[in-house]
Design a protein around this motif. Structure first.
Motif, PDB file in Angstrom:
ATOM      1  N   LEU A  97     -11.707 -15.908  -4.873  1.00 19.76           N
ATOM      2  CA  LEU A  97     -12.149 -14.980  -5.909  1.00 19.76           C
ATOM      3  C   LEU A  97     -13.443 -14.252  -5.542  1.00 19.76           C
ATOM      4  N   ILE A  98     -14.088 -14.632  -4.445  1.00 25.06           N
ATOM      5  CA  ILE A  98     -15.316 -13.926  -4.064  1.00 25.06           C
ATOM      6  C   ILE A  98     -15.030 -12.481  -3.697  1.00 25.06           C
ATOM      7  N   ASP A  99     -13.772 -12.165  -3.455  1.00 24.20           N
ATOM      8  CA  ASP A  99     -13.392 -10.784  -3.143  1.00 24.20           C
ATOM      9  C   ASP A  99     -13.707  -9.831  -4.298  1.00 24.20           C
ATOM     10  N   VAL A 100     -13.881 -10.361  -5.501  1.00 30.49           N
ATOM     11  CA  VAL A 100     -14.178  -9.504  -6.657  1.00 30.49           C
ATOM     12  C   VAL A 100     -15.675  -9.269  -6.845  1.00 30.49           C
ATOM     13  N   ILE A 101     -16.503  -9.940  -6.075  1.00 38.48           N
ATOM     14  CA  ILE A 101     -17.952  -9.779  -6.223  1.00 38.48           C
ATOM     15  C   ILE A 101     -18.371  -8.314  -6.045  1.00 38.48           C
ATOM     16  N   PRO A 102     -17.877  -7.596  -5.022  1.00 39.26           N
ATOM     17  CA  PRO A 102     -18.263  -6.178  -4.918  1.00 39.26           C
ATOM     18  C   PRO A 102     -17.839  -5.349  -6.134  1.00 39.26           C
ATOM     19  N   LEU A 103     -16.704  -5.670  -6.728  1.00 42.66           N
ATOM     20  CA  LEU A 103     -16.268  -4.947  -7.920  1.00 42.66           C
ATOM     21  C   LEU A 103     -17.225  -5.217  -9.076  1.00 42.66           C
ATOM     22  N   ILE A 104     -17.648  -6.454  -9.191  1.00 46.55           N
ATOM     23  CA  ILE A 104     -18.595  -6.819 -10.244  1.00 46.55           C
ATOM     24  C   ILE A 104     -19.934  -6.118  -9.997  1.00 46.55           C
ATOM     25  N   GLU A 105     -20.331  -6.011  -8.747  1.00 49.98           N
ATOM     26  CA  GLU A 105     -21.556  -5.258  -8.422  1.00 49.98           C
ATOM     27  C   GLU A 105     -21.441  -3.811  -8.878  1.00 49.98           C
ATOM     28  N   LYS A 127      -6.927  -5.348 -13.373  1.00 49.45           N
ATOM     29  CA  LYS A 127      -5.761  -4.970 -12.563  1.00 49.45           C
ATOM     30  C   LYS A 127      -5.909  -5.492 -11.136  1.00 49.45           C
ATOM     31  N   PHE A 128      -7.107  -5.319 -10.553  1.00 45.98           N
ATOM     32  CA  PHE A 128      -7.355  -5.826  -9.208  1.00 45.98           C
ATOM     33  C   PHE A 128      -7.116  -7.337  -9.171  1.00 45.98           C
ATOM     34  N   LEU A 129      -7.660  -8.045 -10.158  1.00 48.43           N
ATOM     35  CA  LEU A 129      -7.512  -9.506 -10.201  1.00 48.43           C
ATOM     36  C   LEU A 129      -6.051  -9.927 -10.313  1.00 48.43           C
ATOM     37  N   ALA A 130      -5.297  -9.250 -11.150  1.00 48.69           N
ATOM     38  CA  ALA A 130      -3.878  -9.596 -11.317  1.00 48.69           C
ATOM     39  C   ALA A 130      -3.143  -9.446  -9.987  1.00 48.69           C
ATOM     40  N   ASP A 131      -3.373  -8.329  -9.305  1.00 49.93           N
ATOM     41  CA  ASP A 131      -2.721  -8.099  -8.007  1.00 49.93           C
ATOM     42  C   ASP A 131      -3.207  -9.098  -6.964  1.00 49.93           C
ATOM     43  N   HIS A 132      -4.511  -9.338  -6.944  1.00 43.46           N
ATOM     44  CA  HIS A 132      -5.125 -10.235  -5.958  1.00 43.46           C
ATOM     45  C   HIS A 132      -4.604 -11.668  -6.125  1.00 43.46           C
ATOM     46  N   VAL A 133      -4.600 -12.156  -7.352  1.00 47.08           N
ATOM     47  CA  VAL A 133      -4.143 -13.519  -7.621  1.00 47.08           C
ATOM     48  C   VAL A 133      -2.657 -13.655  -7.284  1.00 47.08           C
ATOM     49  N   SER A 134      -1.866 -12.664  -7.649  1.00 47.23           N
ATOM     50  CA  SER A 134      -0.444 -12.686  -7.318  1.00 47.23           C
ATOM     51  C   SER A 134      -0.236 -12.748  -5.801  1.00 47.23           C
ATOM     52  N   HIS A 135      -1.022 -11.958  -5.076  1.00 45.74           N
ATOM     53  CA  HIS A 135      -0.921 -11.931  -3.614  1.00 45.74           C
ATOM     54  C   HIS A 135      -1.310 -13.284  -3.008  1.00 45.74           C
ATOM     55  N   ILE A 136      -2.417 -13.849  -3.443  1.00 46.52           N
ATOM     56  CA  ILE A 136      -2.872 -15.155  -2.930  1.00 46.52           C
ATOM     57  C   ILE A 136      -1.815 -16.220  -3.213  1.00 46.52           C
ATOM     58  N   ASN A 137      -1.298 -16.255  -4.431  1.00 53.63           N
ATOM     59  CA  ASN A 137      -0.298 -17.258  -4.796  1.00 53.63           C
ATOM     60  C   ASN A 137       1.005 -17.062  -4.029  1.00 53.63           C
ATOM     61  N   GLU A 175      -4.492  -8.479  10.510  1.00 55.61           N
ATOM     62  CA  GLU A 175      -4.255  -7.181   9.882  1.00 55.61           C
ATOM     63  C   GLU A 175      -4.591  -7.229   8.395  1.00 55.61           C
ATOM     64  N   GLU A 176      -4.456  -8.399   7.814  1.00 54.87           N
ATOM     65  CA  GLU A 176      -4.735  -8.589   6.392  1.00 54.87           C
ATOM     66  C   GLU A 176      -6.197  -8.258   6.072  1.00 54.87           C
ATOM     67  N   ASP A 177      -7.103  -8.490   7.025  1.00 53.03           N
ATOM     68  CA  ASP A 177      -8.530  -8.204   6.807  1.00 53.03           C
ATOM     69  C   ASP A 177      -8.744  -6.748   6.407  1.00 53.03           C
ATOM     70  N   GLY A 178      -8.148  -5.838   7.141  1.00 53.28           N
ATOM     71  CA  GLY A 178      -8.307  -4.408   6.858  1.00 53.28           C
ATOM     72  C   GLY A 178      -7.741  -4.036   5.505  1.00 53.28           C
ATOM     73  N   ARG A 179      -6.600  -4.607   5.160  1.00 51.07           N
ATOM     74  CA  ARG A 179      -6.001  -4.323   3.851  1.00 51.07           C
ATOM     75  C   ARG A 179      -6.887  -4.851   2.723  1.00 51.07           C
ATOM     76  N   LEU A 180      -7.427  -6.056   2.903  1.00 50.83           N
ATOM     77  CA  LEU A 180      -8.302  -6.626   1.879  1.00 50.83           C
ATOM     78  C   LEU A 180      -9.565  -5.788   1.737  1.00 50.83           C
ATOM     79  N   ARG A 181     -10.190  -5.431   2.847  1.00 46.76           N
ATOM     80  CA  ARG A 181     -11.403  -4.602   2.836  1.00 46.76           C
ATOM     81  C   ARG A 181     -11.131  -3.282   2.126  1.00 46.76           C
ATOM     82  N   ASP A 182     -10.042  -2.623   2.518  1.00 43.54           N
ATOM     83  CA  ASP A 182      -9.701  -1.327   1.931  1.00 43.54           C
ATOM     84  C   ASP A 182      -9.389  -1.448   0.439  1.00 43.54           C
ATOM     85  N   SER A 183      -8.740  -2.531   0.052  1.00 43.60           N
ATOM     86  CA  SER A 183      -8.410  -2.761  -1.347  1.00 43.60           C
ATOM     87  C   SER A 183      -9.687  -2.947  -2.174  1.00 43.60           C
ATOM     88  N   ILE A 184     -10.635  -3.713  -1.648  1.00 41.15           N
ATOM     89  CA  ILE A 184     -11.915  -3.920  -2.330  1.00 41.15           C
ATOM     90  C   ILE A 184     -12.646  -2.591  -2.477  1.00 41.15           C
TER      91      ILE A 184
END
Length: 169
Positions: free
Chosen positions: A28-36, A54-64, A110-119
């Protein structure tokens, strides 16, 4: 060439644990920049919170989905996020947590770039979603504090990346 990370994954995990962030909460630390971004202009606005949800719903679904089981639950997410939304956290806390994202979450895939871009995309959406004052001039859609925050987030996500064997930056 990628910049050398100054902190190892293990050290970053220890720092997160000092803030009570461990186990599945590290995803869930991926949401810290959004909170900032939400707090950058001094207030958490309804449109910004909707983008975070919306970001959290997609993110949690992806992680699970990747894990193949429910790693994160709605209750876990609510508890994690509420500690940063109930009262405005210090910018220093958010910055120090943000800088732990790359060593913990970027693993030379490759997931790193997608996560970075999504954030980053969600951060831009948050900044553009709620203007404090109408009407605004052509260069006032993003609050100056939001612009500064966005570039700090961009820099932190890039500079903390692990050095991967095939990096040619």
């Amino acid at each position: 060439m990628a910049r050398k990370i100054s902190i190892t994954r293990e050290e970053a995990l220890e720092k997160l644990a000092e803030h009570g962030i461990q186990g599945p909460d590290i995803y869930l630390i991926d949401v810290i920049p959004l909170i900032e971004m939400i707090w950058a202009d001094g207030m958490a606005q309804k449109g910004e919170l909707a983008i975070l949800e919306k970001f959290l719903a997609d993110h949690v679904s992806h992680i699970n989905t990747i894990a193949g089981y429910e790693v994160l639950t709605a209750d876990m997410v609510r508890v994690f996020v509420s500690r940063f939304l109930k009262n405005k956290p210090s910018p220093e806390l958010l910055q120090s947590l943000r800088e732990l994202i790359p060593p913990v979450r970027f693993m030379c895939s490759e997931e790193d770039g997608r996560l970075r871009d999504s954030i980053l995309a969600a951060c831009m959406d948050i900044a553009a979603s709620s203007v404090v004052e109408y009407p605004y001039d052509w260069n006032e859609r993003f609050d100056p504090a939001e612009k500064k925050c966005f570039f700090e987030i961009l820099d932190a996500l890039d500079k903390g990346k692990p050095e991967c064997e095939d990096d040619s930056d």
